[in-house]
Design a protein around this motif. Structure first.
Motif, short mmCIF file in Angstrom:
data_model
loop_
_atom_site.label_atom_id
_atom_site.label_comp_id
_atom_site.label_asym_id
_atom_site.label_seq_id
_atom_site.Cartn_x
_atom_site.Cartn_y
_atom_site.Cartn_z
N LYS A 558 -4.87 6.36 8.38
CA LYS A 558 -4.49 5.46 7.03
C LYS A 558 -4.83 4.17 7.11
CE LYS A 558 -1.31 9.15 5.04
NZ LYS A 558 0.02 9.43 4.40
N VAL A 559 -5.22 3.88 6.11
CA VAL A 559 -5.59 2.34 5.78
C VAL A 559 -4.34 1.61 4.93
CG1 VAL A 559 -7.26 0.39 4.83
CG2 VAL A 559 -7.87 2.70 6.01
N PHE A 560 -3.80 0.58 5.42
CA PHE A 560 -2.56 -0.10 4.89
C PHE A 560 -3.17 -1.64 4.48
CE2 PHE A 560 -0.81 3.15 7.42
CZ PHE A 560 0.17 3.82 6.73
N LEU A 561 -3.12 -1.94 3.15
CA LEU A 561 -3.25 -3.21 2.60
C LEU A 561 -2.13 -3.82 1.81
CD1 LEU A 561 -5.10 -5.61 1.84
CD2 LEU A 561 -5.70 -4.10 0.02
N SER A 562 -1.66 -4.94 2.57
CA SER A 562 -0.32 -5.53 1.83
C SER A 562 -0.39 -6.96 1.40
CB SER A 562 0.93 -5.46 2.92
OG SER A 562 0.42 -6.33 4.17
N MET A 563 0.19 -7.39 0.43
CA MET A 563 -0.13 -8.77 -0.31
C MET A 563 1.41 -9.24 -0.43
SD MET A 563 -2.26 -9.81 -3.55
CE MET A 563 -3.55 -8.76 -2.94
N LYS A 564 1.83 -10.45 -0.04
CA LYS A 564 3.02 -10.97 -0.21
C LYS A 564 2.95 -12.49 -0.67
CE LYS A 564 3.49 -10.38 4.39
NZ LYS A 564 4.04 -10.15 5.76
N ASN A 565 4.06 -12.67 -1.46
CA ASN A 565 3.89 -14.27 -2.00
C ASN A 565 5.39 -14.34 -2.17
OD1 ASN A 565 3.32 -12.21 -4.48
ND2 ASN A 565 4.43 -14.02 -5.32
N ALA A 623 3.56 -5.93 -2.02
CA ALA A 623 2.75 -5.05 -2.65
C ALA A 623 2.21 -4.55 -1.53
CB ALA A 623 2.20 -5.52 -3.75
N GLU A 624 2.39 -3.04 -1.49
CA GLU A 624 1.48 -2.45 -0.13
C GLU A 624 0.60 -1.13 -0.58
OE1 GLU A 624 2.43 -1.13 4.42
OE2 GLU A 624 3.74 -0.42 2.80
N LEU A 625 -0.66 -1.32 -0.27
CA LEU A 625 -1.58 -0.09 -0.76
C LEU A 625 -1.64 0.84 0.52
CD1 LEU A 625 -4.05 -2.19 -2.91
CD2 LEU A 625 -1.89 -0.99 -3.61
N THR A 626 -1.80 1.86 -0.12
CA THR A 626 -2.18 3.19 1.01
C THR A 626 -3.56 3.97 0.59
OG1 THR A 626 0.26 3.22 1.83
CG2 THR A 626 -1.36 4.93 2.68
N LEU A 627 -4.43 3.92 1.77
CA LEU A 627 -5.67 4.55 1.46
C LEU A 627 -6.09 5.77 2.69
CD1 LEU A 627 -7.61 1.87 0.08
CD2 LEU A 627 -6.89 3.49 -1.22
N ARG A 628 -6.78 6.68 2.32
CA ARG A 628 -7.08 7.68 3.14
C ARG A 628 -8.27 7.23 3.87
NH1 ARG A 628 -7.76 13.00 0.00
NH2 ARG A 628 -8.71 11.38 -1.54
N ALA A 629 -8.29 7.35 5.47
CA ALA A 629 -9.37 6.58 6.02
C ALA A 629 -10.48 7.55 6.22
CB ALA A 629 -8.86 6.34 7.55
#
Length: 629
Positions: A558-565, A623-629
């Protein structure tokens, strides 16, 4: 056309049938006796004294005369009165008794006067006890008293003597046929009354059948008593009258019983009008009431106490059976009863286990979300059945609640969509006219007013577009084209589009991307919209002069994309609430925004088969996004 009269309803026809039944029945009985007597030789002799009808009667009278003479002289032990009565009842008979023969013997005496004219003379030698011989000469007078035994026997003899055997048989058969026809008609007419349709019951038909038959049996036996108790020494006429009266009484009782049976059978459900049926029904009802009362009493007790009492009762019966096995001579019988009870307990335990297993499976199905699951409770009993019915009711209630909520959500979504579309038409006109107004030569104040109108119109347009998009995303009414895309590139493009806004907010973006191109299965257009919403939130709510971290990684396919502020304002709302519609982290709502961005982002990620999650730690927003590789 006049309706044909039904003879079954005619009282006159019934009376005629009853009269015909008794007359024909009496004729059939008399004819049967006549045929029987003629067949046995009665009335066949040429003379009365030679026929069995007269021969045995004369011999009996001569024997009575002998004993009468001997008892009168004191040489016998029998009662003189008894033989005198028998001889008087015979009527028209006289006799002379000789010791020895009539020619050489000595006359001892006699009975009656020897008639000058007689119908017949009979001489007979009779030996008594020992070697004593007597000769009795009997005479039957020409004139016989009416009603005496010999008068009746003479009439019977001459009647039978003059009958034709074949003719008597024919008449007897005809009488039986008439009797049968009358009986069949009465059975068919039973229950029919004039002026009434169908079967009508009278007073005797309403008497309980078993009671009626018992009374009829008693009356029948009472009617038979005079005939059975008739003495052979009674006059023949009296015996005949007694027999006729008994036969008539028995016939009346039998006919009444037959009529009421025919009526009851034709009416149907005759067994309900019996004491036995009523008693059995009362016993069944009483048993049911007692059983219901006991079940109600048991249902009041808690289930634990019911189980305890049941176990105590079973163990008590088992102990009693064991005692009988050891103490009784018929121990094998009680052993069989104990074995049967143990087998019944095993079967009951197996049945209870199966029912509980089905109830447990039902609970597991409900827990797994199968709200359509239902249990068949027809063959369940007691607490197991109630528990199964409760589970069925829970499933039905949850199913209704889910359907109601889905319906509510659908109506809400349709309302939002319809209202948004209705707002877009006038809003487009406002935006167009504001653009035209800005091109005109306006005073400074008017230009400022036009700028405010343009800003607010654009804000309203953005809100309307967000509403439509949120509605489509939540209902899945969007086209999704999943294909492998390079996530690195789309992240850099999105951040590049927001360079000016990020710089205006004095925000520094630090991107930690995967080395090389990282591929994921997603819709580029929808993923761009998700990143656009997240970066828009960063520009609106991040604290100025802070950093924004964007991390990209891959693990477990899986692919994980996180954005923090860091939030500018205190975050007094939970992460779950922030993803609901129209919820904003800015409680004062002094910033622009519809509160739909995060909700839209989550819906879009669900459509792509990915995941979206938020976490709040103090002022840190992630915020964290999860995508299928």
């Amino acid at each position: 056309m006049e309706k044909k009269k039904d003879l079954r309803q005619s009282p006159l026809a019934k009376c005629i049938a009853v009269a015909l039944l008794f007359l024909a029945g009496a004729g059939a009985v008399l004819g049967t006796f006549a045929v029987t007597f003629i067949s046995c030789g009665y009335g066949a002799a040429d003379h009365f004294q030679d026929d069995p009808i007269g021969k045995y009667a004369i011999q009996e009278a001569m024997s009575d005369a002998l004993y009468y003479v001997r008892n009168s002289s004191g040489s016998g032990g029998h009662s003189v009165y008894y033989y005198q009565t028998a001889l008087e009842r015979a009527g028209g008979f006289s006799a002379v008794v000789y010791e020895g023969t009539s020619a050489s013997g000595t006359p001892l005496g006699g009975w009656g006067e020897i008639p000058e004219k007689y119908r017949c003379r009979v001489e007979e030698s009779i030996q008594t006890g020992g070697d004593e011989w007597y000769t009795v000469v009997g005479y039957i007078a020409q004139e016989i008293p009416s009603g005496s035994d010999f008068s009746i026997r003479y009439d019977l003899y001459y009647t039978l003597h003059g009958l034709s055997f074949s003719g008597t048989v024919a008449l007897t058969a005809s009488a039986y046929v008439l009797t049968l026809v009358a009986l069949v008609f009465l059975c068919c007419a039973a229950g029919h009354k004039a002026g009434k349709e169908g079967i009508s019951l009278n007073w005797q038909d309403r008497v309980p059948l078993d009671l009626y038959l018992s009374l009829a049996t008693v009356l029948f036996c009472l009617a038979m008593v005079p005939f059975l108790s008739a003495d052979s020494w009674m006059p023949v006429a009296l015996r005949i009258a007694t027999a006729c009266m008994s036969a008539a009484g028995c016939a009346v009782v039998a006919l009444a019983a037959l009529m009421t049976l025919a009526t009851r059978f034709k009416k149907g459900k005759w067994w309900r009008n019996t004491i036995c049926w009523r008693l059995c029904r009362w016993c069944v009802r009483t048993w049911r009431r007692c059983w219901r009362a006991m079940m109600e009493l048991v249902s009041i007790l808690p289930m634990t106490w019911r189980v305890i009492l049941s176990v105590i009762g079973i163990l008590g019966v088992h102990s009693l059976m064991c005692f009988f096995i050891l103490a009784s001579d018929t121990g094998f019988f009680f052993f069989l009863l104990t074995a049967a009870m143990d087998c019944a307990l095993v079967v009951g335990a197996a049945w209870l286990t199966v029912q509980l297993q089905r109830v447990r499976d039902m609970g597991a199905a409900l827990a797994a979300g199968d709200l359509e699951a239902q249990l068949d409770t027809e063959k369940m009993y007691f607490d197991v059945k109630r528990h199964a019915e409760d589970l069925n009711a829970i499933g039905v209630g949850m199913n209704k609640a889910v359907e109601q909520r889905l319906k509510s959500e659908r109506l809400k979504t349709e309302l939002i969509t319809n209202v948004s579309h209705d707002i877009k038409t006038p809003l487009t006109s406002i935006v167009n006219y504001v653009d035209l107004l800005k091109k005109e030569a306006l005073s400074p104040a008017a230009e400022e007013y036009a700028a405010v109108l343009d800003r607010q119109a654009q804000r309203l347009k953005k809100l309307t577009e967000d509403l439509v998009e949120a509605s489509k995303a939540s209902t899945g009414n969007m086209t999704v084209n999943l294909e492998p895309i390079v996530v690195n590139e789309i992240i850099h493009q999105a951040i590049g589009d927001y360079d000016e806004k990020l710089a205006a907010g004095r925000l520094e973006v630090i991107v930690n991307t995967y080395e090389g191109n990282l591929m994921a299965l997603a819709d580029g257009r929808l993923l761009w919209r998700v990143l656009d919403n997240l970066l828009s939130n960063v520009c609106k709510y991040a604290m100025a002069g802070t950093r924004v971290y964007v991390d990209l990684s891959a693990r477990d396919g899986k692919v994980f994309l996180s954005m923090k502020n860091i939030s500018r304002d205190p975050l007094n709302v939970s992460a779950d609430e922030l993803m609901e519609r129209f919820v904003r982290g800015d409680a004062s709502r002094h910033t622009e925004g519809s509160g739909l961005g995060l909700n839209i982002a989550r819906s879009l990620m669900d459509l792509m088969g990915g995941g979206f999650s938020l976490s709040v730690d103090g002022d840190l927003f992630k915020a964290e996004l999860t995508l299928r590789a």
